[in-house]
Each structure stands twice: as C-alpha cells, then as structure tokens.
Design a protein around this motif. Structure first.
Motif, PDB file in Angstrom:
ATOM      1  N   ALA A 209       0.827  -1.206   0.000  1.00  0.00           N
ATOM      2  CA  ALA A 209       0.000   0.000   0.000  1.00  0.00           C
ATOM      3  C   ALA A 209       0.861   1.256   0.000  1.00  0.00           C
ATOM      4  CB  ALA A 209      -0.923  -0.003   1.218  1.00  0.00           C
ATOM      5  N   TYR A 210       1.944   1.236   0.772  1.00  0.00           N
ATOM      6  CA  TYR A 210       2.833   2.402   0.819  1.00  0.00           C
ATOM      7  C   TYR A 210       3.434   2.671  -0.554  1.00  0.00           C
ATOM      8  CZ  TYR A 210       6.503   5.603   2.353  1.00  0.00           C
ATOM      9  OH  TYR A 210       7.303   6.702   2.502  1.00  0.00           O
ATOM     10  N   MET A 211       3.926   1.613  -1.198  1.00  0.00           N
ATOM     11  CA  MET A 211       4.560   1.794  -2.504  1.00  0.00           C
ATOM     12  C   MET A 211       3.575   2.283  -3.554  1.00  0.00           C
ATOM     13  SD  MET A 211       7.202  -1.424  -2.800  1.00  0.00           S
ATOM     14  CE  MET A 211       6.247  -2.654  -1.925  1.00  0.00           C
ATOM     15  N   ALA A 212       2.348   1.784  -3.504  1.00  0.00           N
ATOM     16  CA  ALA A 212       1.364   2.154  -4.519  1.00  0.00           C
ATOM     17  C   ALA A 212       0.754   3.525  -4.258  1.00  0.00           C
ATOM     18  CB  ALA A 212       0.258   1.101  -4.577  1.00  0.00           C
ATOM     19  N   VAL A 213       0.364   3.766  -3.003  1.00  0.00           N
ATOM     20  CA  VAL A 213      -0.376   4.991  -2.678  1.00  0.00           C
ATOM     21  C   VAL A 213       0.552   6.161  -2.397  1.00  0.00           C
ATOM     22  CG1 VAL A 213      -2.051   6.041  -1.117  1.00  0.00           C
ATOM     23  CG2 VAL A 213      -2.300   3.639  -1.774  1.00  0.00           C
ATOM     24  N   VAL A 214       1.511   5.957  -1.508  1.00  0.00           N
ATOM     25  CA  VAL A 214       2.380   7.067  -1.101  1.00  0.00           C
ATOM     26  C   VAL A 214       3.430   7.364  -2.173  1.00  0.00           C
ATOM     27  CG1 VAL A 214       4.000   7.893   0.637  1.00  0.00           C
ATOM     28  CG2 VAL A 214       2.014   6.562   1.333  1.00  0.00           C
ATOM     29  N   SER A 215       4.216   6.342  -2.545  1.00  0.00           N
ATOM     30  CA  SER A 215       5.323   6.580  -3.477  1.00  0.00           C
ATOM     31  C   SER A 215       4.845   6.861  -4.897  1.00  0.00           C
ATOM     32  CB  SER A 215       6.276   5.378  -3.479  1.00  0.00           C
ATOM     33  OG  SER A 215       6.865   5.214  -2.212  1.00  0.00           O
ATOM     34  N   THR A 216       3.884   6.057  -5.379  1.00  0.00           N
ATOM     35  CA  THR A 216       3.478   6.179  -6.777  1.00  0.00           C
ATOM     36  C   THR A 216       2.528   7.347  -7.019  1.00  0.00           C
ATOM     37  OG1 THR A 216       3.720   3.798  -7.080  1.00  0.00           O
ATOM     38  CG2 THR A 216       2.407   4.963  -8.712  1.00  0.00           C
ATOM     39  N   ILE A 217       1.582   7.559  -6.118  1.00  0.00           N
ATOM     40  CA  ILE A 217       0.543   8.557  -6.370  1.00  0.00           C
ATOM     41  C   ILE A 217       0.812   9.868  -5.632  1.00  0.00           C
ATOM     42  CG2 ILE A 217      -1.919   9.053  -6.162  1.00  0.00           C
ATOM     43  CD1 ILE A 217      -2.429   6.065  -6.522  1.00  0.00           C
ATOM     44  N   ALA A 218       0.952   9.811  -4.296  1.00  0.00           N
ATOM     45  CA  ALA A 218       1.072  11.036  -3.513  1.00  0.00           C
ATOM     46  C   ALA A 218       2.376  11.782  -3.797  1.00  0.00           C
ATOM     47  CB  ALA A 218       0.963  10.708  -2.022  1.00  0.00           C
ATOM     48  N   VAL A 219       3.509  11.057  -3.752  1.00  0.00           N
ATOM     49  CA  VAL A 219       4.802  11.721  -3.961  1.00  0.00           C
ATOM     50  C   VAL A 219       4.889  12.319  -5.357  1.00  0.00           C
ATOM     51  CG1 VAL A 219       7.279  11.325  -4.208  1.00  0.00           C
ATOM     52  CG2 VAL A 219       6.059  10.388  -2.245  1.00  0.00           C
ATOM     53  N   TYR A 220       4.493  11.551  -6.377  1.00  0.00           N
ATOM     54  CA  TYR A 220       4.550  12.077  -7.732  1.00  0.00           C
ATOM     55  C   TYR A 220       3.574  13.226  -7.929  1.00  0.00           C
ATOM     56  CZ  TYR A 220       7.356   8.008  -8.979  1.00  0.00           C
ATOM     57  OH  TYR A 220       8.342   7.073  -9.058  1.00  0.00           O
ATOM     58  N   GLY A 221       2.438  13.183  -7.209  1.00  0.00           N
ATOM     59  CA  GLY A 221       1.492  14.279  -7.311  1.00  0.00           C
ATOM     60  C   GLY A 221       2.090  15.584  -6.828  1.00  0.00           C
ATOM     61  N   VAL A 222       2.764  15.534  -5.683  1.00  0.00           N
ATOM     62  CA  VAL A 222       3.433  16.728  -5.152  1.00  0.00           C
ATOM     63  C   VAL A 222       4.552  17.169  -6.082  1.00  0.00           C
ATOM     64  CG1 VAL A 222       4.900  17.593  -3.276  1.00  0.00           C
ATOM     65  CG2 VAL A 222       2.874  16.228  -2.752  1.00  0.00           C
ATOM     66  N   TRP A 223       5.339  16.194  -6.583  1.00  0.00           N
ATOM     67  CA  TRP A 223       6.475  16.502  -7.450  1.00  0.00           C
ATOM     68  C   TRP A 223       6.036  17.277  -8.687  1.00  0.00           C
ATOM     69  CZ3 TRP A 223      11.616  16.642  -7.708  1.00  0.00           C
ATOM     70  CH2 TRP A 223      12.229  16.604  -8.954  1.00  0.00           C
ATOM     71  N   TYR A 224       4.996  16.800  -9.338  1.00  0.00           N
ATOM     72  CA  TYR A 224       4.580  17.447 -10.580  1.00  0.00           C
ATOM     73  C   TYR A 224       3.742  18.698 -10.353  1.00  0.00           C
ATOM     74  CZ  TYR A 224       6.973  13.930 -13.060  1.00  0.00           C
ATOM     75  OH  TYR A 224       7.985  13.145 -13.524  1.00  0.00           O
ATOM     76  N   TYR A 225       3.104  18.779  -9.201  1.00  0.00           N
ATOM     77  CA  TYR A 225       2.442  20.029  -8.833  1.00  0.00           C
ATOM     78  C   TYR A 225       3.478  21.145  -8.720  1.00  0.00           C
ATOM     79  CZ  TYR A 225       0.340  23.532  -5.756  1.00  0.00           C
ATOM     80  OH  TYR A 225      -0.086  24.721  -5.202  1.00  0.00           O
TER      81      TYR A 225
END
Length: 300
Positions: A209-225
């Motif tokens: 869950a951490y790899m899919a939700v936090v690393s893949t979605i949340a972190v990349y969301g902040v990065w590209y924002y």
C-alpha cells in the motif's frame, strides 16, 4: 520557492527515501516479483479515473512498462533482497550518472566537465562498496541495482518521446501493462506465492500500500504540482533528501549496520551525485532529464 512548497518538496523526497525501507519490510513476507505485481495492480486500480485512450501510444507505453516493470523495478527489488535499504537508496542514484552517459550516446548532448567528473566519482563510490571483502557475497545483487539505475535512465528517454501526457494517466497505463507481466514472471521464476499471500501480515500488505499509494501517487502528485510552478534547477537540490532519508531509515528503522569503508563508498557516491546535480543547474544541460522519475513526464 515559497516556504510551504519547500516543505512539501522535502516531505515528498523524505517519503520517497522511506520507500526503500518499505521495500525491505515487504520483501520479508512476499517474493520480489509478486510484491511488484501487487504494487502495480493496486496503483492501476487507484489510477483508473485518470486513464484515457492512448491511441498511437500504446506500443511505446507497453515498451516502457517492460523497461520499468522488470528491468528497473524488478532488478531493484531483486537486488534489495540481499542489499541493505541504506545502500540501495544510494546505489540507485547512479540513475543520474547513467542519464549523463545516455544523453551523450543517444541525445548527442555535450555534458560539462563537472558532470563527467561527478559521473566518475559516483561510479568510483559504488566500485569501492563492491570491492570490500564484507560485501563480496552480494556483489551480484549490487550489480542488479546498478542495472536498475541504467534502466531508469533509458526509460526516461522513451518517456520523453511520448510528448506531453498526464502523469497519472501514464502511471496508470504503465501499471496496468506491468502487473500481468510481473505476475507471469513470478509464476515462472518464484515459488510459494500462494503461501506467501496467505501468511503475509499487515507489514507485507502495508508495504504494498505504501509503494502504490504514497510513493506512486502522492509523492509524484506533489512533485509534478511543484514542477509546474518552478524550474527544475530550483527543485533538483531537494532530491538529495531521498538517499539521505533512505540511509537513516535503514539504520534507524531496520537496524542496518554499515562498516566505515562501505560508509566511505556511500559518501563518495553521493558526492558524485551532488556534483552532477549542481553542474546541471549551472549549465542547463542534462538537468531536465536526470531529475525525472521513472514513468513520468516533466509536466502533468
């Protein structure tokens, strides 16, 4: 950068660094290819709302999913079965030196002398780690992570050829294509999958869950924002937070021990990466390609 955005960037990179700890925890309960297949399956499911038709791009995205699914993440996870999280977080930073090399070979870029110097220093640091007697039994696994870094750099060139594309849609399609490949590879090369699925506890599934939700979605969301609001040169120095957090996470959370000579190799590798980062900031070359994570595009 605004103070709030600096904080967001630091937190995003810190969570990315902790991803290596999550991987190591997950690998205690699930085989590497199987846990990857689960990670991509969950990511694809969560990203369905962002997925649209990809006419004319399906073949290229499928090829990227192969490069990333097995050759990047697969070899990274296989390597981390025997390499500490702290070391993995550092060695994977060779993706930056590899990006410099591929920019020369495939893109005809002319990197600065400082970028070439940083590349040489970074590889020397990893060579120092691999040469130590206490690490000799795991050199093959170290090389797998090195190859994973090279695969990332190569995949980034393929991603650039796609042109502008929404990052979450791209991640969704890559995950959708990669999941069945990895399930098949797991069936072919791993054993005891069903037992592992039945006996894995909250730590194993929590890691997925951490790899899919936090690393893949949340972190990349902040990065590209943030990438849509600031030039790459302002953001690149903060990417160095990830390996530092990975090192601290491995030592504090996983009780990993590093000899002073391996610690020296880590320091040398990171010095090389720092040289490349700041050299690219000065020249404006390579920097736009080396700071992009796998499966991503510079603008959402």
């Amino acid at each position: 950068m605004k103070p709030l955005h600096i904080l967001l960037m630091i937190l995003a990179m810190a969570f990315w660094g902790l991803n290596f700890v999550a991987i190591k925890i997950g690998l205690l309960e699930l085989p590497p290819l199987l846990i990857l297949a689960l990670r991509f399956s969950l990511a694809a499911t969560l990203l369905i709302p962002f997925m649209r038709q990809i006419k004319g791009r399906a073949g290229e995205i499928f090829r990227i999913s192969v490069i990333l699914g097995f050759f990047h993440f697969g070899m990274l996870f296989l390597g981390l079965t025997q390499v500490e999280a702290a070391l993995g977080a550092v060695v994977i930073q060779l993706q930056l030196p590899f990006a410099v090399i591929l920019a020369v070979v495939l893109l005809n870029e002319r990197p600065s002398a400082r970028s070439l110097l940083g590349t040489a220093i970074a590889f020397a640091g990893v060579a120092l780690i691999g040469s130590r007697a206490e690490f000799q039994g795991h050199v093959v696994y170290l090389l797998l992570i090195v190859l994973a870094a090279a695969a990332w750099a190569f995949s980034n060139i393929s991603v650039k050829r796609l042109g502008p594309i929404n990052v979450f849609m791209l991640n969704g399609w890559i995950s959708l294509f990669a999941a069945p490949q990895l399930f098949l590879l797991s069936v072919m090369f791993e054993s005891g999958q069903w037992t592992a699925l039945m006996t894995a506890g909250w730590r194993g599934y929590g890691a997925v869950a951490y790899m899919a939700v936090v690393s893949t979605i949340a972190v990349y969301g902040v990065w590209y924002y943030l990438l849509g609001r600031y030039p790459m040169s302002q953001m690149m120095p903060y990417t160095l937070v990830a390996p530092l957090v990975g090192i601290l996470g491995g030592i504090i959370l996983l009780s990993e021990e590093l000899t002073w000579m391996i610690a020296l190799g880590i320091a040398v590798t990171l010095i090389g990466v720092v040289v490349i980062v700041f050299a690219s900031m000065r020249t404006g070359k390579v920097g736009e390609s080396i700071a992009v994570e796998p499966g991503q595009k510079e603008r959402p």
